[in-house]
Motif scaffolding. Structure first.
Motif, mmCIF file in Angstrom:
data_model
loop_
_atom_site.group_PDB
_atom_site.id
_atom_site.type_symbol
_atom_site.label_atom_id
_atom_site.label_comp_id
_atom_site.label_asym_id
_atom_site.label_seq_id
_atom_site.Cartn_x
_atom_site.Cartn_y
_atom_site.Cartn_z
ATOM 1 N N ALA A 73 0.889 -1.304 0.094
ATOM 2 C CA ALA A 73 -0.139 -0.039 -0.102
ATOM 3 C C ALA A 73 0.823 1.286 0.000
ATOM 4 C CB ALA A 73 -1.018 -0.041 1.204
ATOM 5 N N SER A 74 2.194 1.114 0.038
ATOM 6 C CA SER A 74 2.875 2.016 0.028
ATOM 7 C C SER A 74 3.127 3.115 -1.249
ATOM 8 C CB SER A 74 4.468 1.896 0.668
ATOM 9 O OG SER A 74 5.354 2.863 0.685
ATOM 10 N N LYS A 75 3.331 4.560 -0.761
ATOM 11 C CA LYS A 75 3.421 5.350 -1.876
ATOM 12 C C LYS A 75 4.902 4.895 -2.809
ATOM 13 C CE LYS A 75 4.951 9.578 -1.140
ATOM 14 N NZ LYS A 75 4.849 11.098 -0.585
ATOM 15 N N GLY A 76 4.897 5.149 -3.992
ATOM 16 C CA GLY A 76 6.073 4.902 -4.829
ATOM 17 C C GLY A 76 6.300 3.401 -4.762
ATOM 18 N N ARG A 77 5.330 2.578 -4.738
ATOM 19 C CA ARG A 77 5.664 0.916 -4.612
ATOM 20 C C ARG A 77 6.216 0.507 -6.063
ATOM 21 N NH1 ARG A 77 7.270 -3.089 -4.953
ATOM 22 N NH2 ARG A 77 6.235 -5.129 -4.286
ATOM 23 N N ALA A 143 7.531 5.814 3.422
ATOM 24 C CA ALA A 143 8.718 5.839 4.230
ATOM 25 C C ALA A 143 9.670 5.405 3.533
ATOM 26 C CB ALA A 143 8.796 4.721 5.473
ATOM 27 N N ILE A 144 9.564 4.415 2.509
ATOM 28 C CA ILE A 144 10.750 4.075 1.574
ATOM 29 C C ILE A 144 11.148 5.147 0.563
ATOM 30 C CG2 ILE A 144 11.235 2.392 -0.104
ATOM 31 C CD1 ILE A 144 9.821 0.305 1.343
ATOM 32 N N PRO A 145 10.151 5.817 0.109
ATOM 33 C CA PRO A 145 10.625 7.017 -0.775
ATOM 34 C C PRO A 145 11.339 8.080 -0.313
ATOM 35 C CG PRO A 145 8.476 6.319 -1.403
ATOM 36 C CD PRO A 145 8.782 5.435 -0.234
ATOM 37 N N THR A 146 10.764 8.257 0.964
ATOM 38 C CA THR A 146 11.553 9.472 1.949
ATOM 39 C C THR A 146 12.992 9.008 2.280
ATOM 40 O OG1 THR A 146 9.205 10.180 2.806
ATOM 41 C CG2 THR A 146 11.409 10.579 4.027
ATOM 42 N N LEU A 147 13.066 7.556 2.728
ATOM 43 C CA LEU A 147 14.542 7.320 2.994
ATOM 44 C C LEU A 147 15.476 7.204 1.606
ATOM 45 C CD1 LEU A 147 13.669 4.529 5.517
ATOM 46 C CD2 LEU A 147 14.617 6.639 6.025
ATOM 47 N N ALA A 148 14.982 6.714 0.565
ATOM 48 C CA ALA A 148 15.607 6.708 -0.490
ATOM 49 C C ALA A 148 16.203 8.320 -1.099
ATOM 50 C CB ALA A 148 15.083 6.023 -1.686
ATOM 51 N N ALA A 149 15.153 9.169 -0.878
ATOM 52 C CA ALA A 149 15.424 10.519 -1.225
ATOM 53 C C ALA A 149 16.523 11.212 -0.488
ATOM 54 C CB ALA A 149 14.228 11.417 -0.988
ATOM 55 N N ALA A 150 16.477 10.652 0.963
ATOM 56 C CA ALA A 150 17.478 11.204 2.063
ATOM 57 C C ALA A 150 18.832 10.732 1.432
ATOM 58 C CB ALA A 150 17.068 10.399 3.330
#
Length: 168
Positions: A73-77, A143-150
Motif C-alpha cells: 500500500a506504500s507510496k512509490g511501490r 517511508a521508503i521513498p523518503t529514506l531513498a530521497a535522503a
C-alpha cells in the motif's frame, strides 16, 4: 564505477560506515554500487527498482503478512522490489507470494541464519539502495521513498534508518 576484489562487475560493492553490531538490526538502508552497463545494455533493459527491500522470515506468517500489506500500500511501490528470504518456515509464510504477487520469496530448505539469508538476498537484489527490514515492522506510507530521497540527496551518506514507534 567500482568492482569487487574478485573482479566480477555484476556483484554489488557495499560501503558500510560506523560501528557494527553483533545482532541484526530491524532495518537499514545501504547504498550499493553496481557495474555501470554500456548504453546498448541500458537501451534493452527496463530500469531497475530504486530500492530492494530485504525481509528475513522464519515462521513469522502473521507479522510478515502485515509487513507486506503495508509495503504493497506504500507510496512509490513501483520503485522498489520486495525480497523475502524464507529460512525453512513451517507456518505457511513460505507460500505468501501467492497472496502478494509483487514480492519474491527465496525459499531455503532449512534455517541457515540471518546473515546467510541476507547475503543471498543481497546477491539477488537489483536496487540502487538496499533496505533491511524485519517482518515485525509495518512502515508508514511513503517511508521508503523518503529514506531513498535522503540517501540520494546526501551522496556522502551511506546509510539511513527510519524512526521507530511502538504503538502497543
Amino acid at each position: 564505477n567500482r568492482e569487487r576484489a574478485s573482479g566480477n562487475p555484476d556483484r554489488p560493492q557495499i560501503q558500510f560506515t560506523g560501528r557494527g553490531t553483533t545482532s541484526p538490526v530491524p532495518f537499514f538502508f545501504y547504498r550499493v554500487w553496481y557495474h555501470q552497463s554500456s548504453p546498448m545494455e541500458e537501451a534493452v533493459q527496463p530500469a531497475p527498482p530504486q530500492v530492494s527491500v530485504l525481509i528475513y522470515s522464519r515462521n513469522s506468517e502473521a507479522a510478515l503478512r502485515r509487513c507486506l500489506s503495508a509495503l504493497e500500500a506504500s507510496k512509490g511501490r513501483d520503485r522498489f522490489e520486495v525480497l523475502v528470504m524464507d529460512n525453512g518456515s513451517h507456518d505457511g509464510s513460505q507460500q505468501i507470494d501467492t497472496e502478494f504477487p509483487g514480492c519474491t520469496v527465496l525459499r531455503m530448505s532449512r534455517n541457515f541464519g540471518w546473515t546467510r539469508a541476507m547475503n543471498i538476498g543481497m546477491r539477488t537484489a537489483v536496487g540502487e539502495f538496499v533496505f533491511f527490514l524485519d517482518p515485525t515492522v509495518e512502515l508508514e506510507n511513503g517511508a521508503i521513498p523518503t529514506l531513498a530521497a535522503a540517501l540520494s540527496a546526501q551522496p556522502e551518506a551511506t546509510a539511513v534508518a527510519p524512526f521507530l514507534m511502538d504503538e502497543t
